[in-house]
Scaffold this motif. Structure first.
Motif, PDB file in Angstrom:
ATOM      1  N   VAL A  78     115.927 -14.296 -48.135  1.00 21.38           N
ATOM      2  CA  VAL A  78     115.100 -13.493 -49.044  1.00 21.38           C
ATOM      3  C   VAL A  78     113.628 -13.723 -48.744  1.00 21.38           C
ATOM      4  O   VAL A  78     112.833 -12.783 -48.729  1.00 21.38           O
ATOM      5  CB  VAL A  78     115.430 -13.811 -50.517  1.00 21.38           C
ATOM      6  CG1 VAL A  78     114.517 -13.052 -51.455  1.00 21.38           C
ATOM      7  CG2 VAL A  78     116.883 -13.482 -50.815  1.00 21.38           C
ATOM      8  N   ARG A  79     113.252 -14.958 -48.470  1.00 19.90           N
ATOM      9  CA  ARG A  79     111.850 -15.262 -48.170  1.00 19.90           C
ATOM     10  C   ARG A  79     111.395 -14.571 -46.891  1.00 19.90           C
ATOM     11  O   ARG A  79     110.277 -14.053 -46.812  1.00 19.90           O
ATOM     12  CB  ARG A  79     111.656 -16.784 -48.049  1.00 19.90           C
ATOM     13  CG  ARG A  79     110.232 -17.186 -47.772  1.00 19.90           C
ATOM     14  CD  ARG A  79     109.322 -16.811 -48.913  1.00 19.90           C
ATOM     15  NE  ARG A  79     107.969 -17.262 -48.615  1.00 19.90           N
ATOM     16  CZ  ARG A  79     106.910 -16.900 -49.272  1.00 19.90           C
ATOM     17  NH1 ARG A  79     107.015 -16.080 -50.295  1.00 19.90           N
ATOM     18  NH2 ARG A  79     105.731 -17.340 -48.927  1.00 19.90           N
ATOM     19  N   THR A  80     112.259 -14.560 -45.882  1.00 21.57           N
ATOM     20  CA  THR A  80     111.922 -13.890 -44.627  1.00 21.57           C
ATOM     21  C   THR A  80     111.730 -12.394 -44.848  1.00 21.57           C
ATOM     22  O   THR A  80     110.757 -11.810 -44.355  1.00 21.57           O
ATOM     23  CB  THR A  80     113.030 -14.126 -43.579  1.00 21.57           C
ATOM     24  OG1 THR A  80     113.224 -15.529 -43.428  1.00 21.57           O
ATOM     25  CG2 THR A  80     112.667 -13.516 -42.250  1.00 21.57           C
ATOM     26  N   LEU A  81     112.632 -11.770 -45.588  1.00 22.82           N
ATOM     27  CA  LEU A  81     112.493 -10.344 -45.893  1.00 22.82           C
ATOM     28  C   LEU A  81     111.235 -10.105 -46.707  1.00 22.82           C
ATOM     29  O   LEU A  81     110.497  -9.149 -46.456  1.00 22.82           O
ATOM     30  CB  LEU A  81     113.717  -9.834 -46.647  1.00 22.82           C
ATOM     31  CG  LEU A  81     113.655  -8.393 -47.121  1.00 22.82           C
ATOM     32  CD1 LEU A  81     113.543  -7.434 -45.940  1.00 22.82           C
ATOM     33  CD2 LEU A  81     114.856  -8.058 -47.974  1.00 22.82           C
ATOM     34  N   ALA A  94     105.910  -7.840 -47.407  1.00 23.31           N
ATOM     35  CA  ALA A  94     104.537  -8.081 -47.857  1.00 23.31           C
ATOM     36  C   ALA A  94     103.533  -7.711 -46.773  1.00 23.31           C
ATOM     37  O   ALA A  94     102.474  -7.149 -47.059  1.00 23.31           O
ATOM     38  CB  ALA A  94     104.367  -9.534 -48.271  1.00 23.31           C
ATOM     39  N   LEU A  95     103.844  -8.029 -45.539  1.00 19.17           N
ATOM     40  CA  LEU A  95     102.942  -7.671 -44.444  1.00 19.17           C
ATOM     41  C   LEU A  95     102.886  -6.174 -44.210  1.00 19.17           C
ATOM     42  O   LEU A  95     101.865  -5.648 -43.769  1.00 19.17           O
ATOM     43  CB  LEU A  95     103.368  -8.376 -43.165  1.00 19.17           C
ATOM     44  CG  LEU A  95     103.059  -9.859 -43.098  1.00 19.17           C
ATOM     45  CD1 LEU A  95     103.685 -10.474 -41.856  1.00 19.17           C
ATOM     46  CD2 LEU A  95     101.563 -10.091 -43.102  1.00 19.17           C
ATOM     47  N   ARG A 125     106.148  -0.915 -54.984  1.00 16.28           N
ATOM     48  CA  ARG A 125     106.285  -1.990 -54.003  1.00 16.28           C
ATOM     49  C   ARG A 125     105.580  -3.267 -54.439  1.00 16.28           C
ATOM     50  O   ARG A 125     106.131  -4.356 -54.336  1.00 16.28           O
ATOM     51  CB  ARG A 125     105.753  -1.545 -52.642  1.00 16.28           C
ATOM     52  CG  ARG A 125     106.667  -0.566 -51.979  1.00 16.28           C
ATOM     53  CD  ARG A 125     106.119  -0.103 -50.670  1.00 16.28           C
ATOM     54  NE  ARG A 125     107.054   0.823 -50.036  1.00 16.28           N
ATOM     55  CZ  ARG A 125     106.808   1.491 -48.937  1.00 16.28           C
ATOM     56  NH1 ARG A 125     105.653   1.359 -48.328  1.00 16.28           N
ATOM     57  NH2 ARG A 125     107.717   2.294 -48.442  1.00 16.28           N
ATOM     58  N   LYS A 126     104.375  -3.147 -54.902  1.00 19.16           N
ATOM     59  CA  LYS A 126     103.609  -4.328 -55.301  1.00 19.16           C
ATOM     60  C   LYS A 126     104.301  -5.045 -56.452  1.00 19.16           C
ATOM     61  O   LYS A 126     104.355  -6.278 -56.483  1.00 19.16           O
ATOM     62  CB  LYS A 126     102.192  -3.936 -55.675  1.00 19.16           C
ATOM     63  CG  LYS A 126     101.321  -5.121 -55.917  1.00 19.16           C
ATOM     64  CD  LYS A 126      99.893  -4.750 -56.144  1.00 19.16           C
ATOM     65  CE  LYS A 126      99.118  -6.029 -56.334  1.00 19.16           C
ATOM     66  NZ  LYS A 126      97.934  -5.872 -57.073  1.00 19.16           N
ATOM     67  N   GLN A 140     107.339  -9.815 -58.348  1.00 18.38           N
ATOM     68  CA  GLN A 140     108.467 -10.369 -59.089  1.00 18.38           C
ATOM     69  C   GLN A 140     109.345 -11.277 -58.241  1.00 18.38           C
ATOM     70  O   GLN A 140     110.022 -12.146 -58.777  1.00 18.38           O
ATOM     71  CB  GLN A 140     109.329  -9.245 -59.665  1.00 18.38           C
ATOM     72  CG  GLN A 140     108.669  -8.490 -60.777  1.00 18.38           C
ATOM     73  CD  GLN A 140     109.511  -7.330 -61.278  1.00 18.38           C
ATOM     74  OE1 GLN A 140     110.480  -6.935 -60.646  1.00 18.38           O
ATOM     75  NE2 GLN A 140     109.140  -6.788 -62.422  1.00 18.38           N
ATOM     76  N   THR A 141     109.343 -11.097 -56.934  1.00 15.18           N
ATOM     77  CA  THR A 141     110.250 -11.856 -56.074  1.00 15.18           C
ATOM     78  C   THR A 141     109.537 -12.856 -55.176  1.00 15.18           C
ATOM     79  O   THR A 141     110.159 -13.416 -54.275  1.00 15.18           O
ATOM     80  CB  THR A 141     111.077 -10.893 -55.202  1.00 15.18           C
ATOM     81  OG1 THR A 141     110.185 -10.083 -54.423  1.00 15.18           O
ATOM     82  CG2 THR A 141     111.965 -10.014 -56.041  1.00 15.18           C
ATOM     83  N   LYS A 142     108.276 -13.136 -55.416  1.00 11.27           N
ATOM     84  CA  LYS A 142     107.506 -13.987 -54.510  1.00 11.27           C
ATOM     85  C   LYS A 142     108.002 -15.425 -54.454  1.00 11.27           C
ATOM     86  O   LYS A 142     107.781 -16.109 -53.468  1.00 11.27           O
ATOM     87  CB  LYS A 142     106.026 -13.956 -54.864  1.00 11.27           C
ATOM     88  CG  LYS A 142     105.695 -14.567 -56.200  1.00 11.27           C
ATOM     89  CD  LYS A 142     104.233 -14.449 -56.485  1.00 11.27           C
ATOM     90  CE  LYS A 142     103.952 -14.917 -57.896  1.00 11.27           C
ATOM     91  NZ  LYS A 142     102.576 -14.685 -58.244  1.00 11.27           N
TER      92      LYS A 142
END
Length: 50
Positions: A30-33, A38-39, A12-13, A18-20
Motif C-alpha cells: 500500500v505504501r509503494t502504491l 502521490a508523485l 485524489r488529494k 486519508q491513506t498516508k
C-alpha cells in the motif's frame, strides 16, 4: 485505492490524505502504491516533490 484514484480525479488529494499512514503487508504494497500515486497527483504536496 488505484481504482478510486483513477475514477474520481477530483477526490485524489482526499484519498491520499486519508491513506498516508497505511503501510500494508510485509512488502509495503500500500505504501509503494501510495508513493506512486502521490508523485503522479499534480496538486498533492508540490513543495515536497523534487
Amino acid at each position: 485505492m488505484y481504482n478510486l484514484w483513477s475514477h474520481f480525479p477530483e477526490e485524489r488529494k482526499k484519498y491520499l490524505d486519508q491513506t498516508k499512514d497505511i503501510i500494508g503487508f510485509n512488502d509495503k504494497n500500500v505504501r509503494t502504491l501510495w508513493l506512486v500515486l502521490a508523485l503522479n497527483t499534480e496538486d498533492f504536496n508540490p513543495d515536497k516533490k523534487p
